[in-house]
Design a protein around this motif. Structure first.
Motif, PDB file in Angstrom:
ATOM      1  N   UNK A  57      11.870  52.847  34.833  1.00  0.00           N
ATOM      2  CA  UNK A  57      10.535  52.894  34.248  1.00  0.00           C
ATOM      3  C   UNK A  57       9.469  52.353  35.194  1.00  0.00           C
ATOM      4  N   UNK A  58       9.897  51.705  36.272  1.00  0.00           N
ATOM      5  CA  UNK A  58       8.964  51.193  37.265  1.00  0.00           C
ATOM      6  C   UNK A  58       8.385  49.833  36.964  1.00  0.00           C
ATOM      7  N   UNK A  59       8.838  49.188  35.887  1.00  0.00           N
ATOM      8  CA  UNK A  59       8.258  47.896  35.515  1.00  0.00           C
ATOM      9  C   UNK A  59       8.804  46.735  36.340  1.00  0.00           C
ATOM     10  N   UNK A  60       9.965  46.919  36.962  1.00  0.00           N
ATOM     11  CA  UNK A  60      10.565  45.866  37.782  1.00  0.00           C
ATOM     12  C   UNK A  60      10.864  46.391  39.177  1.00  0.00           C
ATOM     13  N   UNK A  61      10.725  45.513  40.150  1.00  0.00           N
ATOM     14  CA  UNK A  61      11.073  45.787  41.539  1.00  0.00           C
ATOM     15  C   UNK A  61      12.157  44.797  41.938  1.00  0.00           C
ATOM     16  N   UNK A  62      13.216  45.292  42.589  1.00  0.00           N
ATOM     17  CA  UNK A  62      14.341  44.451  42.995  1.00  0.00           C
ATOM     18  C   UNK A  62      14.423  44.426  44.516  1.00  0.00           C
ATOM     19  N   UNK A  63      14.819  43.281  45.054  1.00  0.00           N
ATOM     20  CA  UNK A  63      14.980  43.166  46.504  1.00  0.00           C
ATOM     21  C   UNK A  63      16.141  42.242  46.811  1.00  0.00           C
ATOM     22  N   UNK A  64      16.837  42.512  47.912  1.00  0.00           N
ATOM     23  CA  UNK A  64      17.934  41.632  48.329  1.00  0.00           C
ATOM     24  C   UNK A  64      17.761  41.280  49.801  1.00  0.00           C
ATOM     25  N   UNK A  65      18.390  40.176  50.187  1.00  0.00           N
ATOM     26  CA  UNK A  65      18.083  39.584  51.486  1.00  0.00           C
ATOM     27  C   UNK A  65      19.286  38.903  52.112  1.00  0.00           C
ATOM     28  N   UNK A  66      19.133  38.598  53.385  1.00  0.00           N
ATOM     29  CA  UNK A  66      20.113  37.791  54.107  1.00  0.00           C
ATOM     30  C   UNK A  66      20.286  36.417  53.468  1.00  0.00           C
ATOM     31  N   UNK A  67      19.305  35.974  52.674  1.00  0.00           N
ATOM     32  CA  UNK A  67      19.423  34.657  52.035  1.00  0.00           C
ATOM     33  C   UNK A  67      20.421  34.645  50.881  1.00  0.00           C
ATOM     34  N   UNK A  68      21.063  35.789  50.590  1.00  0.00           N
ATOM     35  CA  UNK A  68      22.093  35.833  49.558  1.00  0.00           C
ATOM     36  C   UNK A  68      21.583  35.979  48.152  1.00  0.00           C
ATOM     37  N   UNK A  69      20.335  36.371  47.970  1.00  0.00           N
ATOM     38  CA  UNK A  69      19.768  36.476  46.630  1.00  0.00           C
ATOM     39  C   UNK A  69      19.180  37.849  46.372  1.00  0.00           C
ATOM     40  N   UNK A  70      19.161  38.220  45.082  1.00  0.00           N
ATOM     41  CA  UNK A  70      18.413  39.377  44.604  1.00  0.00           C
ATOM     42  C   UNK A  70      17.255  38.832  43.788  1.00  0.00           C
ATOM     43  N   UNK A  71      16.041  39.186  44.144  1.00  0.00           N
ATOM     44  CA  UNK A  71      14.862  38.741  43.391  1.00  0.00           C
ATOM     45  C   UNK A  71      14.352  39.899  42.553  1.00  0.00           C
ATOM     46  N   UNK A  72      14.043  39.603  41.297  1.00  0.00           N
ATOM     47  CA  UNK A  72      13.466  40.577  40.380  1.00  0.00           C
ATOM     48  C   UNK A  72      11.981  40.263  40.262  1.00  0.00           C
ATOM     49  N   UNK A  73      11.123  41.225  40.618  1.00  0.00           N
ATOM     50  CA  UNK A  73       9.674  41.044  40.612  1.00  0.00           C
ATOM     51  C   UNK A  73       9.053  41.878  39.489  1.00  0.00           C
ATOM     52  N   UNK A  74       7.978  41.397  38.928  1.00  0.00           N
ATOM     53  CA  UNK A  74       7.188  42.203  38.010  1.00  0.00           C
ATOM     54  C   UNK A  74       6.329  43.157  38.819  1.00  0.00           C
ATOM     55  N   UNK A  75       6.414  44.449  38.529  1.00  0.00           N
ATOM     56  CA  UNK A  75       5.616  45.428  39.268  1.00  0.00           C
ATOM     57  C   UNK A  75       4.145  45.367  38.905  1.00  0.00           C
ATOM     58  N   UNK A  76       3.814  44.709  37.798  1.00  0.00           N
ATOM     59  CA  UNK A  76       2.420  44.627  37.359  1.00  0.00           C
ATOM     60  C   UNK A  76       1.695  43.429  37.952  1.00  0.00           C
ATOM     61  N   UNK A  77       2.415  42.312  38.115  1.00  0.00           N
ATOM     62  CA  UNK A  77       1.767  41.080  38.568  1.00  0.00           C
ATOM     63  C   UNK A  77       2.277  40.574  39.910  1.00  0.00           C
ATOM     64  N   UNK A  78       3.456  41.049  40.344  1.00  0.00           N
ATOM     65  CA  UNK A  78       4.039  40.539  41.571  1.00  0.00           C
ATOM     66  C   UNK A  78       4.748  39.207  41.391  1.00  0.00           C
ATOM     67  N   UNK A  79       4.839  38.712  40.158  1.00  0.00           N
ATOM     68  CA  UNK A  79       5.500  37.432  39.904  1.00  0.00           C
ATOM     69  C   UNK A  79       7.020  37.612  39.886  1.00  0.00           C
ATOM     70  N   UNK A  80       7.732  36.532  40.208  1.00  0.00           N
ATOM     71  CA  UNK A  80       9.194  36.549  40.188  1.00  0.00           C
ATOM     72  C   UNK A  80       9.675  36.422  38.753  1.00  0.00           C
ATOM     73  N   UNK A  81      10.428  37.420  38.284  1.00  0.00           N
ATOM     74  CA  UNK A  81      10.984  37.378  36.933  1.00  0.00           C
ATOM     75  C   UNK A  81      12.331  36.664  36.911  1.00  0.00           C
ATOM     76  N   UNK A  82      13.097  36.819  37.981  1.00  0.00           N
ATOM     77  CA  UNK A  82      14.413  36.179  38.063  1.00  0.00           C
ATOM     78  C   UNK A  82      14.887  36.193  39.505  1.00  0.00           C
TER      79      UNK A  82
END
Length: 463
Positions: free
Chosen positions: A52-77
């Motif tokens: 639906x495009x409401x969340x953006x997910x990213x993963x990194x060398x730091x060993x984490x997946x961050x869930x971002x709000x696509x509307x505000x750019x805030x970290x959801x989890x």
């Protein structure tokens, strides 16, 4: 470099080794006010949107997946790999019920998205998982590893359903399911594209009679990224030979072969818009180009929008931050959508060196009372520092972990040089393998690289 591109119905996201993600509105390709997104400690390898495009997910060398709000750019989890191993790839199920990530230690982690809890954790011995994707039904997923194997898994119990050995010589780079599928009686047939270091793009049938359907070999160097069009009629691939190939996914003929215009570098990522005939192309030259797909066979494509490149930044941005004048700082604030701060900075005679030292406490002392505005300012400053820390610097001057200019380079037992603080933090975090080779570090002994430190110092003086 640009590591990944992803479309939602209205946004384009790109990730990079500079530890950030950038988000653009596809209506006019303007960067959103909260972009860039900074939250990862190391380079970002992959990003993807929920359906639906409401969340953006990213993963990194730091060993984490961050869930971002696509509307505000805030970290959801923030979801952490159980072993804190570097994550190379992530994917979200079509119904957003599950989140998947593959790691450098060969493990695959599956989270329940609604509860943000780890459901399953499975090992693929001795190889890094560098590719993964969910089937359109969301009941299966595929992983690809650096040994060249493709594996099909059941989501419910994470059982291995099928393993295809040595599909790509020297390793798989990417895999992608077509969203369309066929039903023949009780048998469901899916199509899967995979690409790898053998310069091949392969189309597979995933069904009760799994098998290779076709091999496409128009590109002459490792193929790093592939994706199906939303209608499943085309499949696109990007290669180290600095080209993008668009194939007819039904008849398996080459439609378009597009060598990129200068400055041309390896194509590291391709993504197709779900709503428009657009292809986003990420490259090692730190740019993202968006092209329109056209129907004419053998057309060279039509350039649609601008190239988001450091070379296009205004003149003052080619100076180091510490050399900026007060006017340069004020111009930068306007370009970043922070016009309301111009009078504050002007009244306090803020130049580049002062901007470089700004933090939460000093920002509050300037009288910036809005927490949101203060947060946006600090994120923009951090992104600017990240850009300039590696700006035009030779690659060997950048720490392989942080991709930032090294201050105290040391040689680890794997023979590579790292920033001392970064490699020490890496080892303390239970990572006993080399960040570059994924092989065990024989010793934690670090040797100062004085010649490299002197070379970096000379380069900085020349800037």
């Amino acid at each position: 470099m640009v590591s990944c591109c992803a479309f939602s119905p209205s946004l384009l996201a790109t990730s990079s080794g500079d530890k950030t993600l950038r988000v653009y509105n596809t209506a006019d390709f303007s960067e959103l006010p909260f972009s860039p997104l900074s939250g990862h400690g190391y380079g970002v390898h992959c990003c993807c949107f929920s359906s639906c495009g409401s969340h953006l997910f990213s993963c990194s060398t730091d060993g984490s997946v961050i869930v971002w709000s696509s509307e505000t750019g805030e970290v959801s989890a923030a979801l952490h790999h159980p072993g804190r191993s570097p994550l190379r790839v992530c994917a979200v199920a079509p119904d957003s019920s599950h989140l998947l990530a593959g790691a450098c230690d060969g493990t695959v982690a599956l989270w329940d998205f609604s509860s943000k809890t780890l459901r399953r954790y499975s090992m693929t011995p001795n190889a890094s998982v560098v590719a993964c994707c969910f089937s359109p039904c969301g009941q299966m997923f595929v992983t690809g590893c650096t040994y060249g194997d493709l594996k099909l898994w059941d989501v419910m119990d994470m059982n291995l359903l099928h393993a295809e050995k040595d599909t790509h010589d020297l390793g798989v780079a990417c895999c992608s399911f077509a969203q369309q599928f066929k039903i023949d009686g009780c048998c469901v047939e899916f199509r899967l594209a995979s690409c790898g270091q053998d310069s091949r793009l392969k189309i597979w049938i995933v069904s009760q009679s799994e098998g290779l359907l076709h091999t496409l070999s128009s590109q002459s160097a490792p193929v790093l990224s592939c994706a199906f069009s939303p209608d499943g009629e085309r499949v696109v691939s990007g290669s180290v030979d600095k080209s993008v190939a668009i194939y007819d996914a039904v008849n398996f003929v080459l439609h378009i072969y597009v060598p990129l215009p200068p400055p041309d570098r390896y194509v590291t990522a391709v993504a197709l818009s779900p709503t428009m005939p657009w292809i986003a192309i990420g490259s090692m030259d730190r740019t993202v180009n968006v092209w329109r797909m056209v129907d004419e066979v053998h057309s060279s494509g039509k350039f649609l929008t601008k190239c988001f490149s450091k070379a296009e930044l205004p003149g003052h941005s080619r100076l180091l931050l510490t050399d900026w004048s007060e006017e340069d700082v004020q111009t930068w604030l306007c370009e970043e959508g922070l016009q309301e701060l111009v009078s504050v900075f002007k009244g306090n005679n803020m130049d580049g060196p002062e901007l470089n030292k700004l933090n939460k406490e000093t920002a509050a002392e300037l009288g910036i009372e809005s927490l949101g505005l203060r947060g946006r300012l600090l994120r923009k400053i951090e992104a600017l520092k990240a850009e300039q820390s590696g700006s035009e610097a030779p690659d060997e001057f950048l720490c392989p972990i942080t991709r930032e200019l090294m201050r105290d380079p040391v040689i680890a037992s794997d023979g590579y040089s790292y920033e001392r603080e970064s490699i020490e933090s890496w080892v303390r975090g239970r990572n006993k393998t080399s960040p570059m080779t994924n092989l065990p570090l024989q010793t934690s002994l670090l040797t100062p690289n004085r010649s490299l430190k002197m070379a970096i110092s000379r380069w900085k003086s020349s800037q």
